[in-house]
Write an enzyme that holds these catalytic residues in place. Structure first.
Site, mmCIF file in Angstrom:
data_model
loop_
_atom_site.group_PDB
_atom_site.id
_atom_site.type_symbol
_atom_site.label_atom_id
_atom_site.label_comp_id
_atom_site.label_asym_id
_atom_site.label_seq_id
_atom_site.Cartn_x
_atom_site.Cartn_y
_atom_site.Cartn_z
ATOM 1 N N PHE A 18 -1.035 -5.937 -2.651
ATOM 2 C CA PHE A 18 0.203 -5.539 -1.345
ATOM 3 C C PHE A 18 -0.302 -5.380 -0.225
ATOM 4 O O PHE A 18 -1.327 -4.864 -0.051
ATOM 5 C CB PHE A 18 0.796 -4.087 -1.472
ATOM 6 N N TYR A 20 -0.186 -4.582 3.966
ATOM 7 C CA TYR A 20 0.677 -3.811 4.644
ATOM 8 C C TYR A 20 0.084 -4.378 6.247
ATOM 9 O O TYR A 20 0.150 -3.157 7.599
ATOM 10 C CB TYR A 20 -0.027 -2.330 4.566
ATOM 11 N N GLY A 21 -1.163 -4.500 6.414
ATOM 12 C CA GLY A 21 -2.007 -4.709 7.886
ATOM 13 C C GLY A 21 -2.142 -6.650 8.351
ATOM 14 O O GLY A 21 -0.979 -7.085 7.435
ATOM 15 N N GLU A 119 -15.026 -2.591 -4.868
ATOM 16 C CA GLU A 119 -15.228 -1.729 -4.020
ATOM 17 C C GLU A 119 -16.516 -2.184 -2.643
ATOM 18 O O GLU A 119 -17.066 -2.265 -3.588
ATOM 19 C CB GLU A 119 -15.600 -0.188 -4.418
#
Ligand code: SIN
Length: 269
Positions: A18, A20-21, A119
């Site tokens: 996904f 979103y930016g 991460e």
């Protein structure tokens, strides 16, 4: 995170990401489906610093500032956490619009290496249910989302992987006063291009996804930055005009190598 490809499947046997930016207009390599839609439980805010590499899904190459003057990019905040803060922007719709990409099954292992699933730079991996938007005339088949109408099943969600800069990472800024934030975005430039292009491209991409996908937080910042530019122009001093503009045009690439090449050579890619 394990190295087995199976560890990467997010939805049944499939791997979905996904965005979103900037992932909305800068897709990952080797996707075969791109579906506009939304996730819930989050609030999108321009509260993440970028000076060093940002989102790992962009191969850690989106620099919109310098270490001395980091730019700003968006991240997602968990809604409950956001509600505990004092934010100058109250508008926080239930639906955070973006795009889900399905990676071609035969390329998942390769894209896994490209994505560098771990991460990194303040971003952590999360999994969230994505709601495909119902097909509309505007989202009807095109070269980039030709699979969209077939992917939509009323009410069905897709489990997606998403990179989020959480509040405990040292690149997270917390609430920002909008005018000061707009002024900061206006002046920030890094190896990947002008911070204003990231803002304008995101605003445009969101406005274009669906009639309801525009984001007031982003729209307001874009308006403030345009006002700053207009004021500079009226004084005959547009500080950003000499810098190359970076395109928000959707750019599909054929391979992870090509993506890496673009990231190295095209400012703001
Ligand atoms: C994303 O697009 O999903 C991550 C945030 C960004 O790099 O803009």
């Amino acid at each position: 995170m394990g190295s087995a490809v199976n560890a990467l499947t997010t939805d049944g046997d499939e791997f979905w990401l996904f965005g979103y930016g900037s992932l909305i207009w800068k897709p990952p390599p080797h996707f075969d489906r791109r579906i506009p839609g939304w996730v819930t439980g989050y609030v999108r805010r321009f509260w993440q610093l970028t000076s060093s590499p940002s989102c790992p899904a962009l191969h850690s190459q989106d620099h919109r500032g310098t270490p001395e003057a980091p730019g700003r990019v968006v991240t997602l905040l968990e809604r409950d956490y956001w509600a505990s803060l004092t934010d100058h922007h109250e508008h926080a719709p239930d639906r955070v619009w973006g795009v889900a990409y399905r990676i071609r099954p035969d390329r998942v292992a390769e894209v896994k290496d490209y994505l560098d699933i771990r991460e990194i730079n303040g971003y952590t991996i999360h999994y969230t249910a994505f709601h495909p938007a119902p097909p509309t005339a505007a989202s009807a088949p095109s070269s980039t989302n030709e699979q969209h109408p077939h992917a939509y099943r009323d009410g069905a969600t897709i489990q997606t992987l998403v990179y989020i800069g959480t509040p405990d990472n040292d690149q997270f800024t917390g609430p920002q006063e909008p005018q000061a934030l707009a002024a900061h975005i206006h002046k920030s430039v890094g190896p990947s291009g002008r911070n204003i292009d990231y803002l304008f491209n995101l605003n445009q991409a969101l406005e274009e996804l669906s009639p309801e996908s525009g984001d007031e937080h982003i729209r307001d910042l874009a308006q403030r930055v345009r006002a700053i530019i207009a004021a500079e122009e009226s004084r005959g001093h547009d500080t950003q005009a000499e810098l190359p503009e970076t395109s928000g045009e959707f750019q599909k690439v054929a391979s992870t190598e090509q993506q890496e090449e673009i990231e190295k050579t095209v400012p703001g890619s």
